[in-house]
Design a protein around this motif. Structure first.
Motif, PDB file in Angstrom:
ATOM      1  N   PRO A   1      -3.956  11.489   0.786  1.00 11.96           N
ATOM      2  CA  PRO A   1      -3.953   9.913   0.849  1.00 11.96           C
ATOM      3  C   PRO A   1      -5.295   9.534   0.188  1.00 11.96           C
ATOM      4  N   ASP A   2      -5.497   8.463  -0.726  1.00 11.38           N
ATOM      5  CA  ASP A   2      -6.521   7.465  -1.076  1.00 11.38           C
ATOM      6  C   ASP A   2      -6.813   6.712   0.238  1.00 11.38           C
ATOM      7  N   PRO A   3      -8.230   6.780   0.817  1.00  6.33           N
ATOM      8  CA  PRO A   3      -8.151   5.788   1.812  1.00  6.33           C
ATOM      9  C   PRO A   3      -8.281   4.524   1.466  1.00  6.33           C
ATOM     10  N   ARG A   4      -8.398   4.145   0.310  1.00  6.80           N
ATOM     11  CA  ARG A   4      -8.104   2.772  -0.266  1.00  6.80           C
ATOM     12  C   ARG A   4      -6.761   2.654  -1.225  1.00  6.80           C
ATOM     13  N   GLY A   5      -5.917   3.514  -0.977  1.00  9.47           N
ATOM     14  CA  GLY A   5      -4.754   3.326  -1.762  1.00  9.47           C
ATOM     15  C   GLY A   5      -3.330   2.891  -0.878  1.00  9.47           C
ATOM     16  N   GLU A   6      -3.489   2.280   0.110  1.00 17.69           N
ATOM     17  CA  GLU A   6      -2.355   1.676   0.731  1.00 17.69           C
ATOM     18  C   GLU A   6      -2.201   0.208   0.210  1.00 17.69           C
ATOM     19  N   MET A   7      -0.929   0.158  -0.374  1.00 19.00           N
ATOM     20  CA  MET A   7      -0.540  -1.126  -0.962  1.00 19.00           C
ATOM     21  C   MET A   7       0.238  -1.961  -0.032  1.00 19.00           C
ATOM     22  N   ILE A   8      -0.488  -2.595   1.018  1.00 24.97           N
ATOM     23  CA  ILE A   8      -0.170  -3.526   1.953  1.00 24.97           C
ATOM     24  C   ILE A   8       0.610  -4.569   1.836  1.00 24.97           C
ATOM     25  N   ASP A   9       0.450  -5.307   0.673  1.00 21.88           N
ATOM     26  CA  ASP A   9       1.176  -6.477   0.280  1.00 21.88           C
ATOM     27  C   ASP A   9       2.792  -6.227   0.075  1.00 21.88           C
ATOM     28  N   PHE A  10       3.003  -5.003  -0.261  1.00 21.87           N
ATOM     29  CA  PHE A  10       4.629  -4.576  -0.378  1.00 21.87           C
ATOM     30  C   PHE A  10       5.267  -4.652   0.752  1.00 21.87           C
ATOM     31  N   VAL A  11       4.528  -4.351   2.049  1.00 25.49           N
ATOM     32  CA  VAL A  11       5.335  -4.006   3.353  1.00 25.49           C
ATOM     33  C   VAL A  11       5.891  -5.486   3.692  1.00 25.49           C
ATOM     34  N   GLY A  12       7.218  -5.425   3.801  1.00 24.54           N
ATOM     35  CA  GLY A  12       7.850  -6.568   4.130  1.00 24.54           C
ATOM     36  C   GLY A  12       8.289  -7.562   3.267  1.00 24.54           C
ATOM     37  N   GLY A  13       7.993  -7.081   1.860  1.00 27.88           N
ATOM     38  CA  GLY A  13       8.407  -7.769   0.913  1.00 27.88           C
ATOM     39  C   GLY A  13       9.142  -6.929  -0.157  1.00 27.88           C
ATOM     40  N   PHE A  14       8.764  -6.924  -1.455  1.00 30.38           N
ATOM     41  CA  PHE A  14       9.465  -5.787  -2.408  1.00 30.38           C
ATOM     42  C   PHE A  14       8.391  -5.204  -3.192  1.00 30.38           C
ATOM     43  N   PRO A  15       8.704  -3.685  -3.486  1.00 30.08           N
ATOM     44  CA  PRO A  15       9.731  -2.980  -2.869  1.00 30.08           C
ATOM     45  C   PRO A  15       9.877  -2.875  -1.254  1.00 30.08           C
ATOM     46  N   ILE A  16      10.954  -2.566  -0.797  1.00 30.66           N
ATOM     47  CA  ILE A  16      10.957  -2.564   0.902  1.00 30.66           C
ATOM     48  C   ILE A  16      10.329  -1.326   1.288  1.00 30.66           C
ATOM     49  N   THR A  17      10.055  -0.265   0.417  1.00 31.55           N
ATOM     50  CA  THR A  17       9.356   0.966   0.940  1.00 31.55           C
ATOM     51  C   THR A  17       7.606   0.779   0.911  1.00 31.55           C
TER      52      THR A  17
END
Length: 343
Positions: free
Chosen positions: A287-303
């Motif tokens: 995992p890239d330490p800066r690679g978490e796409m946190i804005d998708f969580v709770g939105g779309f895509p759902i994963t």
């Protein structure tokens, strides 16, 4: 040999996928015909590039097909500059670009071209692709181009009422993004769905049935000039495939794949993951330490979408640039037929 512990109804094959390579051409990417009783829903170019400081810039654009059903994706643009920690949507820059619900599309010889509509609000854009190269220009934001890596990848999943035919092409990228020199890679994925179907949204045989544990597309170009590229999925029942290619011209496919994911405590994002091909070949996710796409969580895509790098266990080649954008879903489980849970 696969074992069926429960017997499905007629027309249900227990989520077994058919996987293989395909020849890439402008005419094929721009074609409008259907396959297996399914119709082209949309094309989705997406990729990630990095600058010399390791900052990530990720982007995806929806190219809706005539007759396709839209999902919430139109144009997303993410970078590490919003909060300096994660891979966040840059809404200020996104707002400047044309959304283009339905793009222009033309075919000139072997080159297909998609573009924003004349007079449309926002900065214009254009993507062109053929059997060798791709260019992607987002006015005021980035200008990238690169070569096709290997043949195209494709898989088909039948269902009783509706199925999915998924086609992908992988490309190396370089150019300028936000005024900085960048390198990376991208995929141009195309989805064939039942009428009214939209990937990750409606009549999606995998996602709407909560079947997949991990799903990734990846490219790694190494400093010695060699490269690996591919796509894979692991899920429940018999869901799972892998198709890998490399600079030597090898094209390998299998449905004998298992996977294991470990999520960070209190998080939808991976701490680590690995896959096992044909019972012997191991690959691992970094995992890239800066690679978490946190804005998708709770939105779309759902994963949970996440950037990083995949490598074969024991591979010591030094990477130059790469794409490692994929998804996991802890709610679906950590391995095949292992139940999951929410936070």
């Amino acid at each position: 040999m696969k074992t069926f512990k429960t017997i499905p109804e007629r027309g249900d094959f227990g989520f077994q996928q058919l996987v293989g390579p395909h020849q890439v051409s402008g005419a094929a990417m721009g074609g409008s015909r259907g396959f297996f009783g399914l119709q082209l829903s949309k094309s989705s170019p997406f990729g990630s590039v990095r600058d010399e400081d390791g900052n990530i810039y990720s982007f995806v654009r929806s190219l809706l097909a005539p007759g396709g059903t839209p999902n919430p994706t139109k144009f997303f643009y993410l970078n590490n500059h919003v909060d300096g920690v994660n891979l966040r949507m840059d809404h200020a820059k996104m707002a400047l670009q044309a959304l283009t619900p339905m793009p222009q599309q033309t075919l000139d010889g072997d080159t297909v071209r998609w573009a924003s509509q004349p007079g449309e609000a926002g900065n214009g854009w254009e993507i062109s692709a053929n059997s060798e190269r791709l260019t992607w220009r987002e006015e005021g934001l980035f200008e990238l181009e690169g070569r096709l890596l290997g043949p195209g990848l494709q898989w088909y999943l039948p269902g009783v009422e509706w199925g999915t035919f998924y086609v992908s092409q992988l490309w190396e990228l370089s150019g300028v993004c936000e005024g900085k020199r960048v390198k990376g890679a991208m995929a141009l994925d195309q989805f064939y769905m039942a009428e009214g179907g939209a990937i990750h949204f409606k009549k999606d045989l995998v996602v709407n049935n909560n079947k997949h544990v991990i799903w990734w597309s990846f490219v790694t170009v190494y400093k010695d000039g060699s490269w690996d590229a591919g796509s894979f999925m692991v899920g429940h029942d018999h869901l799972g495939y892998a198709i890998f290619t490399n600079d030597k011209g090898d094209v390998r496919v299998t449905t004998d794949i298992e996977g294991q994911t470990t999520h960070k405590d209190g998080s939808y994002f991976l701490a680590s993951a690995g896959i096992l091909l044909d019972g012997k070949e191991e690959w691992e996710f970094l995992p890239d330490p800066r690679g978490e796409m946190i804005d998708f969580v709770g939105g779309f895509p759902i994963t949970a979408q996440q950037e990083g790098r995949w490598r074969r266990v024991g591979d010591t080649r030094e990477p130059s640039h790469w794409l490692g954008w994929g998804e996991s879903d802890r709610r679906n489980g950590s391995a095949r037929n292992v139940p999951g849970r929410d936070l």
